[in-house]
Design a protein around this motif. Sequence first.
Motif, mmCIF file in Angstrom:
data_model
loop_
_atom_site.group_PDB
_atom_site.id
_atom_site.type_symbol
_atom_site.label_atom_id
_atom_site.label_comp_id
_atom_site.label_asym_id
_atom_site.label_seq_id
_atom_site.Cartn_x
_atom_site.Cartn_y
_atom_site.Cartn_z
ATOM 1 N N TYR A 8 43.532 45.968 33.191
ATOM 2 C CA TYR A 8 43.800 45.510 34.556
ATOM 3 C C TYR A 8 42.566 45.444 35.455
ATOM 4 N N HIS A 11 41.551 42.263 37.408
ATOM 5 C CA HIS A 11 42.465 41.779 38.441
ATOM 6 C C HIS A 11 42.328 42.553 39.751
ATOM 7 N N LEU A 92 50.404 43.126 42.619
ATOM 8 C CA LEU A 92 49.812 42.202 41.655
ATOM 9 C C LEU A 92 50.824 41.919 40.563
ATOM 10 N N ILE A 94 51.054 40.261 36.920
ATOM 11 C CA ILE A 94 50.202 39.819 35.820
ATOM 12 C C ILE A 94 51.080 39.466 34.628
ATOM 13 N N ALA A 104 47.981 35.537 37.047
ATOM 14 C CA ALA A 104 47.999 36.670 37.969
ATOM 15 C C ALA A 104 48.243 36.151 39.369
ATOM 16 N N ARG A 106 48.887 37.580 43.604
ATOM 17 C CA ARG A 106 48.869 38.665 44.577
ATOM 18 C C ARG A 106 49.887 38.373 45.671
#
Length: 146
Positions: A8, A11, A92, A94, A104, A106
């Motif tokens: 992760y 990201h 987030l 993903i 991904a 947000r």
Amino acid sequence: MIVHKLIYRKHLEQDEKILYIIRRHWVVLNKAALEFLFFGVAVPWGLYLMGFNASVFFWIIVGWTTLAMIRFIFEWLDWLGNAWLVTNKCLLMIEYKGIFENLAGRTAFEDIESVGYEIKGIWGSLIRYGDLGIKLMSGNAQTLYH
């Protein structure tokens, strides 16, 4: 955890920390594990023990079991990578689609209108799995299926 940092970290922003990780229930891995154990271990090695024990057949079985194990590891990494991360800054989402492709997104906490879940059936109630949904202010909805 080291695995989470490896998967992760690309990201996350510089000062962002993971507070909670939401992923599909571990029960979805049962299908892949049972396929590996049955088709990758029990059937080929059962045939070998029943009399198909030529040296060529032995190496075919070793190769088959290795390929089945690689497939199971890929399924496990896919399960591990597909997650929603609750960080100190945002949510987030993903999703990995194979080895070289991932999505991904947000979502700021201010954009979340509501959160809900749905648990179906007796097994869902007993081992606590179901669908998790988020409704955004824009009217869109995101769902993480069990």
